[in-house]
Design a protein around this motif. Structure first.
Motif, short mmCIF file in Angstrom:
data_model
loop_
_atom_site.label_atom_id
_atom_site.label_comp_id
_atom_site.label_asym_id
_atom_site.label_seq_id
_atom_site.Cartn_x
_atom_site.Cartn_y
_atom_site.Cartn_z
N ASN A 149 -23.65 2.20 -1.14
CA ASN A 149 -23.36 3.39 -2.07
C ASN A 149 -21.95 3.54 -2.37
O ASN A 149 -21.20 3.87 -1.53
N LEU A 150 -21.66 3.12 -3.66
CA LEU A 150 -19.91 3.15 -3.97
C LEU A 150 -19.49 1.91 -3.02
O LEU A 150 -19.83 1.04 -3.19
N ASP A 151 -18.52 2.64 -2.54
CA ASP A 151 -17.86 1.54 -1.39
C ASP A 151 -18.16 2.02 0.14
O ASP A 151 -17.38 1.63 0.99
N TRP A 152 -19.13 2.69 0.45
CA TRP A 152 -19.23 3.42 1.54
C TRP A 152 -20.64 2.56 2.36
O TRP A 152 -21.58 2.68 1.81
N VAL A 153 -20.40 2.10 3.57
CA VAL A 153 -21.35 1.60 4.53
C VAL A 153 -21.21 2.60 5.72
O VAL A 153 -20.24 2.52 6.49
N LYS A 154 -22.08 3.37 5.47
CA LYS A 154 -22.10 4.60 6.60
C LYS A 154 -22.45 4.02 7.76
O LYS A 154 -21.89 4.45 9.01
N ASP A 155 -23.69 3.36 7.94
CA ASP A 155 -24.19 2.89 9.34
C ASP A 155 -24.78 1.75 9.10
O ASP A 155 -26.12 1.69 8.52
#
Length: 189
Positions: A78-84
């Motif tokens: 998601n855009l530049d986000w790897v949350k987990d």
């Protein structure tokens, strides 16, 4: 004249074989070993807690090793986000360290006041959740300049097997609402 000597064995397999315990009260001289070449094999002997010996062939890239290097290519977050991202690596058996992380898209800083004067460095780390190691990666205060572009994170990790590394455990460090601290004693002296 050459012969083989056995203590507690009638069929020694080498120049000297001792079948049983050995106690040494003096010193042992170990000859010089030349450095390993790429084609050489190398083996570590590791004593387990129950006093058994395990052989670890570190020259075999598909076998057990002291540590592993793993690169994760995480596509289209998601855009530049790897949350987990769950690596599914057992946290009881291994320790993971993120050694580097990069993102392949041009970034746009957020519209927050003052953000246009800032830069954003990548944040990537490993953490334990539900018994396995997970990875988080993000550029705080930034996102893809083109929100429709597929971004790719390259996250390099170093994975240590806990059964072949020394585990010091956890040490609580009270900071007393300050930003400077000192260990009570060194972990290794």
């Amino acid at each position: 004249m050459a012969s083989q000597v056995g203590i507690n064995t009638l069929t020694p397999r080498t120049t000297l074989e001792v079948a049983g315990g050995v106690q040494i009260s003096g010193s042992i001289d170990i000859g010089n070993f030349s450095g390993l070449k790429d084609e050489d094999s190398s083996t570590f002997l590791i004593q387990e807690g129950d006093n058994t010996i395990k052989s670890l062939d570190v020259s075999n890239p598909t076998g057990a090793a002291l540590a592993y290097i793993q690169e994760y290519i995480i596509e289209d977050p998601n855009l530049d986000w790897v949350k987990d991202f769950d690596t599914l690596i057992d946290a009881n058996e291994y320790t993971i360290i993120v050694t580097s992380a990069s993102f392949n898209q041009e970034l746009d800083l957020t519209n927050n006041p003052g953000a246009e004067k800032n830069s954003s460095i990548p944040f990537a780390s490993a953490f334990v959740s539900n018994g396995t190691w997970h990875i988080v990666a993000d550029y705080p205060q930034a996102a893809n300049l083109d929100p429709n572009a597929m971004g790719v994170w390259t996250v390099s990790t170093l994975i240590f097997s806990k059964d072949v590394s020394k585990q010091f455990g956890t040490i609580p460090i009270p900071m007393y609402n300050t930003s400077v601290g000192t260990a009570i004693s060194p972990i290794i002296d």
